[in-house]
Motif scaffolding. Sequence first.
Motif, short mmCIF file in Angstrom:
data_model
loop_
_atom_site.label_atom_id
_atom_site.label_comp_id
_atom_site.label_asym_id
_atom_site.label_seq_id
_atom_site.Cartn_x
_atom_site.Cartn_y
_atom_site.Cartn_z
N MET A 1 39.15 47.28 41.41
CA MET A 1 38.59 46.02 41.87
C MET A 1 38.61 45.01 40.73
O MET A 1 38.55 45.36 39.56
N TYR A 2 38.66 43.72 41.10
CA TYR A 2 38.84 42.66 40.11
C TYR A 2 37.78 41.58 40.32
O TYR A 2 38.06 40.56 40.98
N PRO A 3 36.60 41.74 39.75
CA PRO A 3 35.53 40.74 39.95
C PRO A 3 35.89 39.35 39.47
O PRO A 3 35.43 38.35 40.03
N THR A 4 36.70 39.27 38.40
CA THR A 4 37.11 37.96 37.90
C THR A 4 38.63 37.84 37.92
O THR A 4 39.34 38.85 37.95
N ILE A 5 39.10 36.61 37.87
CA ILE A 5 40.54 36.37 37.80
C ILE A 5 41.10 36.94 36.51
O ILE A 5 42.25 37.41 36.45
N GLY A 6 40.28 36.94 35.45
CA GLY A 6 40.72 37.55 34.21
C GLY A 6 41.00 39.03 34.36
O GLY A 6 41.98 39.55 33.81
N ASP A 7 40.15 39.73 35.12
CA ASP A 7 40.40 41.15 35.39
C ASP A 7 41.70 41.34 36.16
O ASP A 7 42.45 42.28 35.92
N LEU A 8 41.98 40.43 37.09
CA LEU A 8 43.17 40.53 37.92
C LEU A 8 44.44 40.28 37.11
O LEU A 8 45.45 40.99 37.26
N LEU A 9 44.39 39.29 36.21
CA LEU A 9 45.57 38.91 35.44
C LEU A 9 45.66 39.60 34.08
O LEU A 9 46.67 39.47 33.39
N GLY A 10 44.60 40.31 33.69
CA GLY A 10 44.60 40.99 32.40
C GLY A 10 44.42 40.05 31.24
O GLY A 10 44.93 40.30 30.14
N ILE A 11 43.68 38.94 31.47
CA ILE A 11 43.43 37.98 30.40
C ILE A 11 41.93 37.65 30.39
O ILE A 11 41.18 38.08 31.26
N ARG A 12 41.51 36.88 29.41
CA ARG A 12 40.11 36.47 29.32
C ARG A 12 39.90 35.20 30.13
O ARG A 12 40.20 34.09 29.68
N LEU A 13 39.43 35.36 31.35
CA LEU A 13 39.22 34.22 32.24
C LEU A 13 38.07 34.55 33.19
O LEU A 13 38.28 35.14 34.26
N PRO A 14 36.84 34.21 32.83
CA PRO A 14 35.66 34.59 33.62
C PRO A 14 35.43 33.72 34.86
O PRO A 14 34.39 33.10 35.03
N VAL A 15 36.44 33.69 35.72
CA VAL A 15 36.33 32.94 36.98
C VAL A 15 36.23 33.93 38.12
O VAL A 15 37.05 34.86 38.23
N SER A 16 35.24 33.78 38.97
CA SER A 16 35.02 34.70 40.08
C SER A 16 36.23 34.75 41.01
O SER A 16 36.66 33.71 41.53
N THR A 17 36.76 35.94 41.20
CA THR A 17 37.90 36.10 42.11
C THR A 17 37.52 35.72 43.53
O THR A 17 38.26 35.01 44.22
N HIS A 18 36.35 36.19 43.96
CA HIS A 18 35.92 35.90 45.33
C HIS A 18 35.73 34.40 45.55
O HIS A 18 36.18 33.85 46.56
#
Length: 272
Positions: A1-18
């Motif tokens: 699961m990817y709570p933030t866009i950073g988690d999804l893209l593998g970078i430091r970006l604390p933007v909520s994916t949802h």
Amino acid sequence: MYPTIGDLLGIRLPVSTHALFLAVALAVAALVFRAQARRLGQSDEAILYVVLGALLGGGVFMRLGTWLQHLDLRRNASLAEQWAYGNKSIIGGLFGAWLGVHIAKRVVGYRARTGDLFAPAVAAGMAVGRIGCLLTEQPGTPTGNSFGITLDAVTAARLGAPAGVPLHPSMLYEIAFHILAFCVLWFWLRHKPIPAGESFTLYIAAYGIFRFLVEFVRGNEVVWYDLTRVQLVLLATLPVLLTRIALLARRGELRALTQPGGIPAPEPVEAR
């Protein structure tokens, strides 16, 4: 699961994916709504107030739609707590949007039917918005085979889901449903002579039936006779929609749906 866009893209970006996909979903729905309004010639200023009513009603009921979970009101969160921390409800949001539209139309005196404007827009927006749910929320119940989404122990504990076993990608099922619904509404149903506004009734009824069935693999809390809260709400509301559709069919107003024929051919242009 990817709570933030950073988690999804593998970078430091604390933007909520949802939240991001929700914003994109609203933008997509707005574009589809605008295109449909132009096609149907319903683009006067008053329609903006109707849209505002839909957004306000949908936003309020999406937040508060899961508030009344217990008959003993003392066991429910306060309205402030529900607004700040409560789960969001798509079913509540749809009801709120419907209610908001009708209130706004009464206030501004807008008499034209708007269901045909909202149906494809809602379907397109839901398809995009559910991508955010797919990437951040509990997938569903165990599939019993190798097909599905498998969560690691940390993610499973955070979501309250089983770890190490394939789970139904229930949000993916919803995405597929709404994409199919949009295609039916946009490319087929718009060319059928059915009563104005009733495409929304058909869409919501179809979604209600689909949602009732998919709830069995969603993994939501079972509260009564193996049914979830959403299913109990649908048991109370679906008969109303289905009765309306049955009355339309009895009057012969949906006969065009069973007759062969696709998109009408363009009229020939006379040579000059």
